[in-house]
Design a protein around this motif. Sequence first.
Motif, PDB file in Angstrom:
ATOM      1  N   GLU A   1      36.222  48.772  46.824  1.00 57.89           N
ATOM      2  CA  GLU A   1      36.144  48.284  45.673  1.00 57.89           C
ATOM      3  C   GLU A   1      36.929  46.904  45.910  1.00 57.89           C
ATOM      4  OE1 GLU A   1      38.376  50.302  47.726  1.00 57.89           O
ATOM      5  OE2 GLU A   1      39.142  52.106  46.576  1.00 57.89           O
ATOM      6  N   HIS A   2      35.760  45.986  46.311  1.00 52.35           N
ATOM      7  CA  HIS A   2      36.078  44.744  46.622  1.00 52.35           C
ATOM      8  C   HIS A   2      36.432  44.007  45.426  1.00 52.35           C
ATOM      9  CE1 HIS A   2      35.433  45.466  51.048  1.00 52.35           C
ATOM     10  NE2 HIS A   2      34.573  46.104  50.681  1.00 52.35           N
ATOM     11  N   ARG A   3      35.304  43.773  44.291  1.00 57.27           N
ATOM     12  CA  ARG A   3      35.531  43.062  43.292  1.00 57.27           C
ATOM     13  C   ARG A   3      36.568  43.410  42.427  1.00 57.27           C
ATOM     14  NH1 ARG A   3      30.139  44.495  43.046  1.00 57.27           N
ATOM     15  NH2 ARG A   3      30.319  45.666  41.598  1.00 57.27           N
ATOM     16  N   SER A   4      36.724  44.772  42.379  1.00 53.48           N
ATOM     17  CA  SER A   4      37.902  45.412  41.533  1.00 53.48           C
ATOM     18  C   SER A   4      39.267  44.746  42.138  1.00 53.48           C
ATOM     19  CB  SER A   4      37.997  46.928  41.562  1.00 53.48           C
ATOM     20  OG  SER A   4      36.671  47.299  41.425  1.00 53.48           O
ATOM     21  N   ALA A   5      39.625  44.685  43.484  1.00 57.31           N
ATOM     22  CA  ALA A   5      40.775  44.334  43.793  1.00 57.31           C
ATOM     23  C   ALA A   5      40.896  42.778  43.648  1.00 57.31           C
ATOM     24  CB  ALA A   5      40.722  44.742  45.395  1.00 57.31           C
ATOM     25  N   GLU A   6      39.839  42.215  43.896  1.00 55.78           N
ATOM     26  CA  GLU A   6      39.966  40.678  43.716  1.00 55.78           C
ATOM     27  C   GLU A   6      40.469  40.340  42.187  1.00 55.78           C
ATOM     28  OE1 GLU A   6      36.124  39.356  44.907  1.00 55.78           O
ATOM     29  OE2 GLU A   6      36.486  39.556  47.045  1.00 55.78           O
ATOM     30  N   LEU A   7      39.662  41.307  41.482  1.00 53.75           N
ATOM     31  CA  LEU A   7      39.909  40.900  39.771  1.00 53.75           C
ATOM     32  C   LEU A   7      41.609  41.193  39.691  1.00 53.75           C
ATOM     33  CD1 LEU A   7      39.010  40.696  37.017  1.00 53.75           C
ATOM     34  CD2 LEU A   7      38.849  43.039  36.825  1.00 53.75           C
ATOM     35  N   ILE A   8      42.173  42.435  40.125  1.00 51.76           N
ATOM     36  CA  ILE A   8      43.258  42.656  39.820  1.00 51.76           C
ATOM     37  C   ILE A   8      44.308  41.659  40.548  1.00 51.76           C
ATOM     38  CG2 ILE A   8      45.217  44.185  39.992  1.00 51.76           C
ATOM     39  CD1 ILE A   8      42.820  46.313  40.271  1.00 51.76           C
ATOM     40  N   VAL A   9      44.147  41.198  41.765  1.00 48.62           N
ATOM     41  CA  VAL A   9      44.735  40.247  42.422  1.00 48.62           C
ATOM     42  C   VAL A   9      45.020  38.828  41.657  1.00 48.62           C
ATOM     43  CG1 VAL A   9      44.862  38.667  44.319  1.00 48.62           C
ATOM     44  CG2 VAL A   9      44.523  41.219  44.889  1.00 48.62           C
ATOM     45  N   ALA A  10      43.951  38.489  41.367  1.00 45.14           N
ATOM     46  CA  ALA A  10      43.680  37.238  40.331  1.00 45.14           C
ATOM     47  C   ALA A  10      44.887  37.353  39.099  1.00 45.14           C
ATOM     48  CB  ALA A  10      42.386  36.880  40.031  1.00 45.14           C
ATOM     49  N   ALA A  11      44.690  38.389  38.478  1.00 38.65           N
ATOM     50  CA  ALA A  11      45.376  38.574  37.394  1.00 38.65           C
ATOM     51  C   ALA A  11      47.029  38.580  37.844  1.00 38.65           C
ATOM     52  CB  ALA A  11      45.249  40.021  36.605  1.00 38.65           C
TER      53      ALA A  11
END
Length: 416
Positions: free
Chosen positions: A49-59
């Motif tokens: 879930e690399h892109r998913s985790a990055e998206l949530i972290v950015a938010a």
Amino acid sequence: MSAAGRAPGAVDSGGALKDEVRARVEAASARILGVSHALHAAPEVAWREHRSAELIVAALEEAGLTVETGSAGLPTAFVATVGAGPRTAAVIAEYDALAGLGHACGHNIISAAAVGAAIALAPVADDLGLTVKVIGTPAEEGGGGKIVMLERGVFEGVDLAMMVHPGPDDAAWARPRAVAHFDVEYTGVESHASAYPQLGVNAADAFTVAQTAIGLLRQQLPDGVRVHGIVREAGTAPNAIPAMALGSWYVRADDLEQLDALFPRVAACFEAGALATGCTMRLEETSGRYAEFRNDAPLLGAFAENAAALGRDMDLAEKKPAGMNTASTDMGNVSRLVRSIHPYLGIDSAPAVNHQAAFAAASATPAADRAALDGAILMAQTIIDDALAHLPARAIDGASTSTSTTSVPNSEEQSA
């Protein structure tokens, strides 16, 4: 910064704070739902879930939280923190999808609600004596990210943990059960299926024997115990005896103790397949065993009361069951050590239910969006209730430390 001009360290009795967090979630709805929709559009499976985790972290970073990525040595895990109070409240994010089904369990909604709760609580965490954490946990759909994070100390010092989960209907009581995930591989000998069958050892037949044995065993299993799985590979050509067969299986039980007692009986069925066919067998558990979920009654009562104010009936008195209560989650392992709740929020998906393609489609509808926002509001409000109950009286502007929560019958005891 103190919310609404409030003096540092001073809070009200809860009503105004709850109104504030609700308004804050509604004001940030585009950002929160953007997380849900982006996850839904690009599903990633457990441990990837690399892109998913990055998206949530950015938010979360945009909301002012400090984020540690790669928590517990897991590349797609994270811990985001705001506030520096003595009590720690954790909101759990899950973001893995199902292979071939996308977000058919609605983890995009779970993550969006977690982000929304953090946005709502960030300005008031210090006033409430809180450290608020959003813990990003990979691989709930088989893999047990939370179990690894527990073992590696991520949940140390956490006083309470919560998440919301989408389902067809609202339901307060989470009753997920213990489960063991495992792979079985049989190895035989390939041969021409017509010319030289006597030289072959049929790995596919081993699964046939094992599944027959499991079918017979079910009569002797306690009510509610589940044994289910798939044969993932069993040969490549109809005129060749398969030399290898691979399957993935689950055993579910009421609790870890029952699972420990029953698992050897199921394993013996697979051993029978190897014995009957002459294959060798490898059985390997693919994650730590998921524990049964234990609800914290006071937290659940507060959540239900807050939900009623939003028009959601969590039906505490009847302990309304959710269909997902015969499923399992690694959040159960957290609940054995930390006060936890895991209520379900309906997304009007009926007749579609979790783990169906139609439920994946329903997880990006207006009803799903409402569940994500309501989940954010309700988790934030419930954390406020708990925080006020633990603040010293002098920290509350003219109010006692007690909070009003719905009475919960037959409360479950939390293990230490």
